[in-house]
Design a protein around this motif. Sequence first.
Motif, PDB file in Angstrom:
ATOM      1  N   ASN A 106       1.067  -1.412   0.202  1.00  0.00           N
ATOM      2  CA  ASN A 106       0.308   0.270   0.264  1.00  0.00           C
ATOM      3  C   ASN A 106       0.906   1.312  -0.220  1.00  0.00           C
ATOM      4  O   ASN A 106       1.594   1.794   1.206  1.00  0.00           O
ATOM      5  N   GLY A 107       0.601   2.485  -0.680  1.00  0.00           N
ATOM      6  CA  GLY A 107       0.841   3.134  -0.862  1.00  0.00           C
ATOM      7  C   GLY A 107       2.125   3.934  -1.324  1.00  0.00           C
ATOM      8  O   GLY A 107       3.532   4.474  -1.442  1.00  0.00           O
ATOM      9  N   VAL A 108       2.960   2.359  -2.283  1.00  0.00           N
ATOM     10  CA  VAL A 108       4.215   2.505  -2.556  1.00  0.00           C
ATOM     11  C   VAL A 108       4.240   3.830  -3.736  1.00  0.00           C
ATOM     12  O   VAL A 108       5.286   4.109  -4.111  1.00  0.00           O
ATOM     13  N   GLY A 109       3.242   4.018  -4.495  1.00  0.00           N
ATOM     14  CA  GLY A 109       3.181   4.778  -5.758  1.00  0.00           C
ATOM     15  C   GLY A 109       2.344   3.742  -6.640  1.00  0.00           C
ATOM     16  O   GLY A 109       3.065   4.828  -7.804  1.00  0.00           O
ATOM     17  N   LYS A 110       1.479   3.102  -6.612  1.00  0.00           N
ATOM     18  CA  LYS A 110       1.426   2.149  -8.367  1.00  0.00           C
ATOM     19  C   LYS A 110       0.730   3.115  -8.569  1.00  0.00           C
ATOM     20  O   LYS A 110       0.587   3.510  -9.995  1.00  0.00           O
ATOM     21  N   THR A 111      -0.235   3.850  -8.149  1.00  0.00           N
ATOM     22  CA  THR A 111      -2.030   4.334  -8.769  1.00  0.00           C
ATOM     23  C   THR A 111      -1.269   5.821  -9.387  1.00  0.00           C
ATOM     24  O   THR A 111      -1.165   6.608 -10.148  1.00  0.00           O
ATOM     25  N   THR A 112       0.007   6.597  -8.717  1.00  0.00           N
ATOM     26  CA  THR A 112       0.255   7.493  -8.701  1.00  0.00           C
ATOM     27  C   THR A 112       0.974   7.692 -10.086  1.00  0.00           C
ATOM     28  O   THR A 112       1.327   8.281 -10.924  1.00  0.00           O
ATOM     29  N   PHE A 113       2.069   6.516 -10.470  1.00  0.00           N
ATOM     30  CA  PHE A 113       2.100   5.902 -12.130  1.00  0.00           C
ATOM     31  C   PHE A 113       1.276   5.929 -12.837  1.00  0.00           C
ATOM     32  O   PHE A 113       2.221   7.071 -14.123  1.00  0.00           O
ATOM     33  N   LEU A 114       0.498   5.227 -12.525  1.00  0.00           N
ATOM     34  CA  LEU A 114      -0.375   5.354 -14.117  1.00  0.00           C
ATOM     35  C   LEU A 114      -0.784   6.152 -14.446  1.00  0.00           C
ATOM     36  O   LEU A 114      -1.421   6.968 -15.291  1.00  0.00           O
ATOM     37  N   ARG A 115      -1.703   7.224 -12.997  1.00  0.00           N
ATOM     38  CA  ARG A 115      -2.107   8.556 -13.155  1.00  0.00           C
ATOM     39  C   ARG A 115      -1.334   9.293 -13.750  1.00  0.00           C
ATOM     40  O   ARG A 115      -1.737   9.932 -14.869  1.00  0.00           O
ATOM     41  N   MET A 116       0.374   9.271 -13.636  1.00  0.00           N
ATOM     42  CA  MET A 116       1.195  10.169 -14.382  1.00  0.00           C
ATOM     43  C   MET A 116       1.528   9.275 -15.788  1.00  0.00           C
ATOM     44  O   MET A 116       1.558  10.537 -16.485  1.00  0.00           O
ATOM     45  N   LEU A 117       1.316   8.476 -16.153  1.00  0.00           N
ATOM     46  CA  LEU A 117       1.138   7.939 -17.667  1.00  0.00           C
ATOM     47  C   LEU A 117      -0.087   8.681 -18.936  1.00  0.00           C
ATOM     48  O   LEU A 117       0.279   8.641 -19.616  1.00  0.00           O
ATOM     49  N   SER A 118      -1.194   8.436 -17.957  1.00  0.00           N
ATOM     50  CA  SER A 118      -2.374   8.677 -18.263  1.00  0.00           C
ATOM     51  C   SER A 118      -2.159  10.622 -18.606  1.00  0.00           C
ATOM     52  O   SER A 118      -3.902  11.207 -19.175  1.00  0.00           O
ATOM     53  N   GLY A 119      -1.334  10.937 -17.671  1.00  0.00           N
ATOM     54  CA  GLY A 119      -1.689  12.957 -18.133  1.00  0.00           C
ATOM     55  C   GLY A 119      -2.242  13.289 -17.091  1.00  0.00           C
ATOM     56  O   GLY A 119      -2.505  14.253 -17.561  1.00  0.00           O
ATOM     57  N   VAL A 120      -3.087  12.917 -16.218  1.00  0.00           N
ATOM     58  CA  VAL A 120      -4.369  13.259 -14.759  1.00  0.00           C
ATOM     59  C   VAL A 120      -3.257  14.067 -14.292  1.00  0.00           C
ATOM     60  O   VAL A 120      -3.798  14.793 -13.547  1.00  0.00           O
ATOM     61  N   LEU A 121      -1.610  13.624 -13.818  1.00  0.00           N
ATOM     62  CA  LEU A 121      -0.722  13.794 -12.470  1.00  0.00           C
ATOM     63  C   LEU A 121       0.508  14.605 -13.418  1.00  0.00           C
ATOM     64  O   LEU A 121       1.028  13.875 -14.519  1.00  0.00           O
ATOM     65  N   PRO A 122       0.687  15.667 -13.676  1.00  0.00           N
ATOM     66  CA  PRO A 122       1.960  16.059 -14.091  1.00  0.00           C
ATOM     67  C   PRO A 122       3.548  15.789 -13.585  1.00  0.00           C
ATOM     68  O   PRO A 122       3.869  14.997 -12.141  1.00  0.00           O
ATOM     69  N   CYS A 123       3.995  14.736 -14.378  1.00  0.00           N
ATOM     70  CA  CYS A 123       5.453  14.718 -13.367  1.00  0.00           C
ATOM     71  C   CYS A 123       6.405  15.663 -13.952  1.00  0.00           C
ATOM     72  O   CYS A 123       6.238  17.109 -14.021  1.00  0.00           O
ATOM     73  N   GLN A 124       7.796  15.192 -12.411  1.00  0.00           N
ATOM     74  CA  GLN A 124       8.463  16.531 -12.290  1.00  0.00           C
ATOM     75  C   GLN A 124       9.813  16.433 -13.385  1.00  0.00           C
ATOM     76  O   GLN A 124      10.284  16.892 -14.346  1.00  0.00           O
ATOM     77  N   SER A 125       9.640  15.525 -14.019  1.00  0.00           N
ATOM     78  CA  SER A 125      11.076  15.528 -14.840  1.00  0.00           C
ATOM     79  C   SER A 125      10.721  13.938 -15.216  1.00  0.00           C
ATOM     80  O   SER A 125      10.099  13.079 -14.534  1.00  0.00           O
TER      81      SER A 125
END
Lengths: 245, 288
Positions: free
Chosen positions: A46-65
Amino acid sequence: MTTAPDSGLNLLEVRDLKGGYNEVQILWGIELEVKSGEILAIVGSNGVGKTTFLRMLSGVLPCQSGTITFEGEALDGIGPDGVVARGISHVPEGRRLFASMSVEENLLMGAYVRNLTDQELSVDLDRVYGFFPQLAERRGQLAGSMSGGEQQMCAIGRGLMARPKLLLIDELSLGLAPRLVEELCGFVKQINEEGVAIILVEQDVLTAFELASRAYVFESGRVVMAGSTDELLENPEVKNAYLGI
Amino acid sequence: MIYIQILINSILLGGIYACIAVGFSLVWGVMNILNILHGTFLMLGGYITFWLFKLYGVDPFLSLPISAIVMFAAGYAIQRGLINKIVRAPMFMSLILTFGLQMIVVRLAIYFFTGDFRTVQPSYASFSISFYGLIIPFIRVAIFSLGVILTGLLFWFMAKTRTGRAIRATRMDLDSAQLMGVNIGNIYAITYGLGAAVAATAGSLVSVGFAISPVSDLEFLSKAFIICTIGGLGNISGALAGGLILGLVENFGALYLGPGLQNAVGYVVLILVLFIRPTGLLGRKGFE
Ligand SMILES: Nc1ncnc2c1ncn2[C@@H]1O[C@H](COP(=O)(O)OP(=O)(O)OP(=O)(O)O)[C@@H](O)[C@H]1O
Ligand SMILES: [Mg+2]
């Protein structure tokens, strides 16, 4: 950790991806690739960033670099609508159906960016109903009134309506009875056999490894292990931490 | 007989009330914006019709689409350029922003149009049908019918079109809509534009049967607010029900209490409804 990419074969390449929410950095340099036509699993606690990663792929969450390359082209700055149009669709954690819309309207929302004629839409609807006959029976029913398993089918069907080349599925098995999970796994395989590559994020490591040919293990925003699922199943660390053996 | 006459008047008035309120309801329901500019859009729509009639002799019913298109564009631009910047902030912010804009626009309208009351008087303004002692003014029937058609069009748009579906999806689950590739900024601007267009068209209709001035906007706004709260915010049938109820209450209030208290009765009903059923008579959560 990860082997150097043999470019050309990769559908998706992620290099040194960093990002998070406002000031809180969650991902610390993810390296990952998806080959055409494969099922890839991402596992981790839990909470290691899997969902965060998918959301960055989808472009709903911007990436820093870092960079995300899909079919050889960067996905930067094209927005979530651009990502869907390029062929990546996302089945979100918790399904997130439009609860007071009918099943069919939910499916139509999946095809939103494609702006099809009614006739083209009905061809694609029939394709999804072909995968999920249960949805066909319930096409007029409100999505929020269905069982969890049916909702997951509807969420996957909605993702398919975008005609993706890569389907991101976040927590396929969450909250579902084992019999239903098994059924859904069958559908996922079937979809994959039609040539759709799949990233499967799962809590249930055994289920994920059964479906996927390769897997990445996330830990606090980093990839700590990667390889074929057969190898990983034999790995003592994996056995210990994720399979409870 | 007088009761039947009042009943007819009430229904005719209720139809236009529904159409006054429905855009306000849409904007509030989808974006959670308390849109103080709503009445201003009605007022501007009325003036578009008035000036086109006065300066170029354009029939008021022919100017409806012009009102709709002009105010859709204005609404789209206001949402895209201004309100979208604060739409995630608490509702209070949108209230202040639209209130500020409302004051600017109304001052400008007074400056350019003067504060005089205006009404559009086409040649057929005084036609009426009468039978069994009942009088049904032609203009009122036309306004009523067009108001109901307009409300129906909005209903159809929301229920059946791709964009209408995207608006509903955004309302239900913004995050999920975004994953489907819905451009939220654009959908919000379209929603606000639609609200403005329907309001302006209603204003055009009102300018034919009733007198308008630049400060009529607050009266329109308060009517919209009462109607939406009575009927239930955020759905079109609620606006229809609320509009009819307000029409009935005002007309019968005028009969029993005299025309001076007519408007106060609406507020009394509003407060009663809020006590008995805080979500409004047909209220649900969100625009569906
Ligand atoms: N919207 C958000 N704002 C701030 N922090 C967030 C937000 N969403 C998630 N986080 C944090 O980011 C971290 C990673 O969350 P994420 O949802 O990516 O984990 P996950 O691997 O998908 O976990 P799970 O298995 O529980 O779904 C967590 O510490 C979480 O608290
Ligand atoms: Mg998750």
